[in-house]
Design a protein around this motif. Sequence first.
Motif, PDB file in Angstrom:
ATOM      1  N   SER A 220      25.152  32.962  65.378  1.00 41.84           N
ATOM      2  CA  SER A 220      25.916  31.660  64.413  1.00 41.84           C
ATOM      3  C   SER A 220      24.884  31.652  63.150  1.00 41.84           C
ATOM      4  O   SER A 220      25.465  31.520  62.108  1.00 41.84           O
ATOM      5  CB  SER A 220      26.052  30.432  65.387  1.00 41.84           C
ATOM      6  N   ALA A 221      23.582  31.514  63.301  1.00 42.66           N
ATOM      7  CA  ALA A 221      22.520  31.197  62.412  1.00 42.66           C
ATOM      8  C   ALA A 221      22.822  32.240  61.109  1.00 42.66           C
ATOM      9  O   ALA A 221      22.727  32.112  60.054  1.00 42.66           O
ATOM     10  CB  ALA A 221      21.361  30.904  62.698  1.00 42.66           C
ATOM     11  N   VAL A 222      22.745  33.601  61.671  1.00 43.22           N
ATOM     12  CA  VAL A 222      22.885  34.475  60.732  1.00 43.22           C
ATOM     13  C   VAL A 222      24.188  34.716  60.053  1.00 43.22           C
ATOM     14  O   VAL A 222      24.118  35.078  58.826  1.00 43.22           O
ATOM     15  CB  VAL A 222      22.565  35.870  61.488  1.00 43.22           C
ATOM     16  N   LEU A 223      25.097  34.483  60.833  1.00 37.74           N
ATOM     17  CA  LEU A 223      26.561  34.553  60.386  1.00 37.74           C
ATOM     18  C   LEU A 223      26.895  33.616  59.189  1.00 37.74           C
ATOM     19  O   LEU A 223      27.418  33.787  58.292  1.00 37.74           O
ATOM     20  CB  LEU A 223      27.805  34.193  61.373  1.00 37.74           C
ATOM     21  N   LYS A 224      26.148  32.356  59.249  1.00 33.33           N
ATOM     22  CA  LYS A 224      26.318  31.358  58.189  1.00 33.33           C
ATOM     23  C   LYS A 224      25.569  31.883  56.890  1.00 33.33           C
ATOM     24  O   LYS A 224      26.251  31.545  55.873  1.00 33.33           O
ATOM     25  CB  LYS A 224      25.709  30.119  58.659  1.00 33.33           C
ATOM     26  N   LYS A 225      24.597  32.978  56.927  1.00 33.92           N
ATOM     27  CA  LYS A 225      24.162  33.294  55.871  1.00 33.92           C
ATOM     28  C   LYS A 225      24.819  34.689  55.295  1.00 33.92           C
ATOM     29  O   LYS A 225      25.151  34.871  54.149  1.00 33.92           O
ATOM     30  CB  LYS A 225      22.672  33.755  55.873  1.00 33.92           C
ATOM     31  N   VAL A 226      25.527  35.509  56.151  1.00 35.26           N
ATOM     32  CA  VAL A 226      25.868  36.802  55.958  1.00 35.26           C
ATOM     33  C   VAL A 226      27.401  36.580  55.324  1.00 35.26           C
ATOM     34  O   VAL A 226      28.018  37.054  54.553  1.00 35.26           O
ATOM     35  CB  VAL A 226      26.214  37.434  57.260  1.00 35.26           C
ATOM     36  N   GLU A 227      28.302  35.638  56.323  1.00 38.83           N
ATOM     37  CA  GLU A 227      29.846  35.576  55.816  1.00 38.83           C
ATOM     38  C   GLU A 227      30.027  35.241  54.290  1.00 38.83           C
ATOM     39  O   GLU A 227      30.954  35.931  53.754  1.00 38.83           O
ATOM     40  CB  GLU A 227      30.404  34.579  56.831  1.00 38.83           C
ATOM     41  N   PRO A 228      29.431  34.298  53.536  1.00 41.73           N
ATOM     42  CA  PRO A 228      29.677  33.798  52.171  1.00 41.73           C
ATOM     43  C   PRO A 228      29.478  35.077  51.274  1.00 41.73           C
ATOM     44  O   PRO A 228      30.462  35.625  50.540  1.00 41.73           O
ATOM     45  CB  PRO A 228      28.560  32.841  51.935  1.00 41.73           C
ATOM     46  N   ASN A 229      28.583  36.020  51.546  1.00 41.51           N
ATOM     47  CA  ASN A 229      28.370  37.279  50.874  1.00 41.51           C
ATOM     48  C   ASN A 229      29.502  38.216  50.796  1.00 41.51           C
ATOM     49  O   ASN A 229      29.896  39.005  50.075  1.00 41.51           O
ATOM     50  CB  ASN A 229      27.001  37.902  51.094  1.00 41.51           C
ATOM     51  N   ALA A 230      29.785  38.284  52.466  1.00 39.86           N
ATOM     52  CA  ALA A 230      30.968  39.338  52.842  1.00 39.86           C
ATOM     53  C   ALA A 230      32.412  38.964  52.120  1.00 39.86           C
ATOM     54  O   ALA A 230      32.845  39.698  51.760  1.00 39.86           O
ATOM     55  CB  ALA A 230      31.117  39.494  54.440  1.00 39.86           C
ATOM     56  N   GLN A 231      32.395  37.665  52.142  1.00 40.53           N
ATOM     57  CA  GLN A 231      33.777  36.982  51.450  1.00 40.53           C
ATOM     58  C   GLN A 231      33.603  37.377  49.902  1.00 40.53           C
ATOM     59  O   GLN A 231      34.881  37.688  49.218  1.00 40.53           O
ATOM     60  CB  GLN A 231      33.780  35.662  51.692  1.00 40.53           C
ATOM     61  N   GLU A 234      34.434  41.125  49.537  1.00 40.89           N
ATOM     62  CA  GLU A 234      35.858  41.214  49.576  1.00 40.89           C
ATOM     63  C   GLU A 234      36.662  40.679  48.327  1.00 40.89           C
ATOM     64  O   GLU A 234      37.767  41.376  48.118  1.00 40.89           O
ATOM     65  CB  GLU A 234      36.145  40.836  50.942  1.00 40.89           C
ATOM     66  N   GLU A 235      36.473  39.681  47.969  1.00 43.05           N
ATOM     67  CA  GLU A 235      37.379  39.114  46.801  1.00 43.05           C
ATOM     68  C   GLU A 235      37.000  39.908  45.706  1.00 43.05           C
ATOM     69  O   GLU A 235      37.761  40.200  44.915  1.00 43.05           O
ATOM     70  CB  GLU A 235      36.939  37.774  46.819  1.00 43.05           C
ATOM     71  N   HIS A 236      35.893  40.307  45.442  1.00 39.07           N
ATOM     72  CA  HIS A 236      35.498  41.106  44.288  1.00 39.07           C
ATOM     73  C   HIS A 236      36.170  42.501  44.332  1.00 39.07           C
ATOM     74  O   HIS A 236      36.826  42.866  43.611  1.00 39.07           O
ATOM     75  CB  HIS A 236      34.078  41.274  44.143  1.00 39.07           C
ATOM     76  N   ARG A 238      39.066  43.000  46.044  1.00 43.45           N
ATOM     77  CA  ARG A 238      40.347  42.824  45.951  1.00 43.45           C
ATOM     78  C   ARG A 238      40.809  42.547  44.534  1.00 43.45           C
ATOM     79  O   ARG A 238      41.868  43.040  44.023  1.00 43.45           O
ATOM     80  CB  ARG A 238      40.972  41.511  46.571  1.00 43.45           C
ATOM     81  N   LYS A 239      40.002  41.863  43.697  1.00 42.69           N
ATOM     82  CA  LYS A 239      40.240  41.830  42.116  1.00 42.69           C
ATOM     83  C   LYS A 239      40.191  43.054  41.337  1.00 42.69           C
ATOM     84  O   LYS A 239      41.263  43.180  40.648  1.00 42.69           O
ATOM     85  CB  LYS A 239      39.062  40.616  41.688  1.00 42.69           C
ATOM     86  N   TYR A 240      39.221  43.788  41.746  1.00 36.99           N
ATOM     87  CA  TYR A 240      39.174  44.996  40.815  1.00 36.99           C
ATOM     88  C   TYR A 240      40.204  46.014  41.316  1.00 36.99           C
ATOM     89  O   TYR A 240      40.806  46.865  40.422  1.00 36.99           O
ATOM     90  CB  TYR A 240      37.802  45.623  40.809  1.00 36.99           C
ATOM     91  N   ASP A 241      40.589  45.969  42.460  1.00 29.17           N
ATOM     92  CA  ASP A 241      41.618  46.978  42.951  1.00 29.17           C
ATOM     93  C   ASP A 241      42.968  46.469  42.419  1.00 29.17           C
ATOM     94  O   ASP A 241      43.770  47.423  41.643  1.00 29.17           O
ATOM     95  CB  ASP A 241      41.680  46.821  44.534  1.00 29.17           C
ATOM     96  N   ARG A 242      43.143  45.278  42.402  1.00 28.47           N
ATOM     97  CA  ARG A 242      44.188  44.703  41.671  1.00 28.47           C
ATOM     98  C   ARG A 242      44.321  45.164  40.186  1.00 28.47           C
ATOM     99  O   ARG A 242      45.381  45.353  39.614  1.00 28.47           O
ATOM    100  CB  ARG A 242      44.594  43.153  41.679  1.00 28.47           C
ATOM    101  N   LEU A 243      43.213  44.794  39.440  1.00 28.89           N
ATOM    102  CA  LEU A 243      43.241  45.109  38.110  1.00 28.89           C
ATOM    103  C   LEU A 243      43.299  46.647  37.921  1.00 28.89           C
ATOM    104  O   LEU A 243      44.012  47.230  36.809  1.00 28.89           O
ATOM    105  CB  LEU A 243      41.849  44.853  37.589  1.00 28.89           C
ATOM    106  N   ARG A 244      42.906  47.720  38.721  1.00 28.29           N
ATOM    107  CA  ARG A 244      42.900  48.784  38.641  1.00 28.29           C
ATOM    108  C   ARG A 244      44.305  49.200  38.854  1.00 28.29           C
ATOM    109  O   ARG A 244      44.922  50.216  38.150  1.00 28.29           O
ATOM    110  CB  ARG A 244      42.133  49.783  39.596  1.00 28.29           C
ATOM    111  N   LYS A 245      45.095  48.590  39.821  1.00 31.38           N
ATOM    112  CA  LYS A 245      46.631  49.042  40.110  1.00 31.38           C
ATOM    113  C   LYS A 245      47.362  48.475  38.929  1.00 31.38           C
ATOM    114  O   LYS A 245      48.083  49.430  38.346  1.00 31.38           O
ATOM    115  CB  LYS A 245      46.906  48.249  41.367  1.00 31.38           C
ATOM    116  N   GLU A 246      47.162  47.408  38.370  1.00 26.94           N
ATOM    117  CA  GLU A 246      47.758  47.056  37.059  1.00 26.94           C
ATOM    118  C   GLU A 246      47.548  48.012  35.855  1.00 26.94           C
ATOM    119  O   GLU A 246      48.668  47.970  35.085  1.00 26.94           O
ATOM    120  CB  GLU A 246      47.435  45.351  36.835  1.00 26.94           C
TER     121      GLU A 246
END
Length: 375
Positions: A220-231, A234-236, A238-246
């Motif tokens: 649980s302690a490691v996930l609290k540090k890892v998840e924000p970076n992973a998210q 993922e958002e990054h 998604r953003k650039y995949d969308r820009l490339r598609k557009e």
Amino acid sequence: MDGAKLKELKGFIEQCKSNPSILSDPALSFFRDYLESLGAKLPSSAYNESSPKSKNREVEEETDDQMEDIVSEEEDDEIIESDLELEGETVEADNDPPQKMGDPSVEVTEEGRDASQEAKAKAMEAISEGKLEEAIKHLTEAICLNPTSAIMYATRASVYIKMKKPNAAIRDANAALEINPDSAKGYKTRGIAQSLLGRWEEAAKDLHVASKLDYDEEISAVLKKVEPNAQRIEEHHRKYDRLRKEREDRKREKERQHRRARAQAEYEKAKKTEESSSTKKPGGMPGGFPGGMPGGFPGNMPGGFPGSMPGGVPGNVDFSKILNDPELMAAFSDPEIMAALQDVMKNPANLAKHQANPKVAPVIAKMMSKFAGPK
């Protein structure tokens, strides 16, 4: 050629060089056509703005400019991904030679299992004393005595993590998971090792699986540090995949518009050429023969209209005789007669089958007498 005429021709050519707009005179269209037939490229000023060639040239230049704009916009619209700000401890990847692994083909005896457990106990004691190299030595011995134990590999992986050797830890975690795909400690140690290498998405995935199999506070302690970076990653993505598609969608749309403009230009060019050629033919009437037959009546057919002179209608035919004949003009409004005339135009051999038609035969005979010319 007469010397005076040559001198005049030379003077005319010099005038054209200094002022190409002279060639825009419709009376000189024959000379423009001749120059183009030789492969000459004339400036736009050499064309009358209302002429078909001028319009076609303008459309072609416009479509070429559109294509250049597409290429230019692609270059200007190149997507450069921004840097991501991530948090968390990472270490340099260890590039040591792979550690010794057990031989899975070895048959493990009870004595071997007991000896493996004794070696593991010594390793745990060494870990408690901070003697990590010694612990690795004992755990390697335990693995060789019992290479079918997933927990032995996972335990050695946890020691490699303490030693900041994530690649070695991942190799042991993979070995543990090959033996036992449900090894919570295998997923846990691999997830932590992935986080040390900055592989945040892979780390989050392994740690979530480990948490489902056997939850503990460390995961649980490691996930609290890892998840924000992973998210963020993922958002990054998604953003650039969308820009490339557009960007690709815009590119396809502009190419589609370019193809449509090019096709329209070709269509207009062909249409103007057809109209121009039909108005230049001897004896042809602008707009075609009454009844909507383009290009004039039978003279355009190879071989001419049946009964008329070979090669088509002669240039001295007075079409006013046809247009001023009320009987013929009335006949041209009859669909049956027009269908028969068009059939004969397509194939002169079809004349025979219409000669027995009392409505069609007199019209054809009268027209043939008109085409016969003055006697």
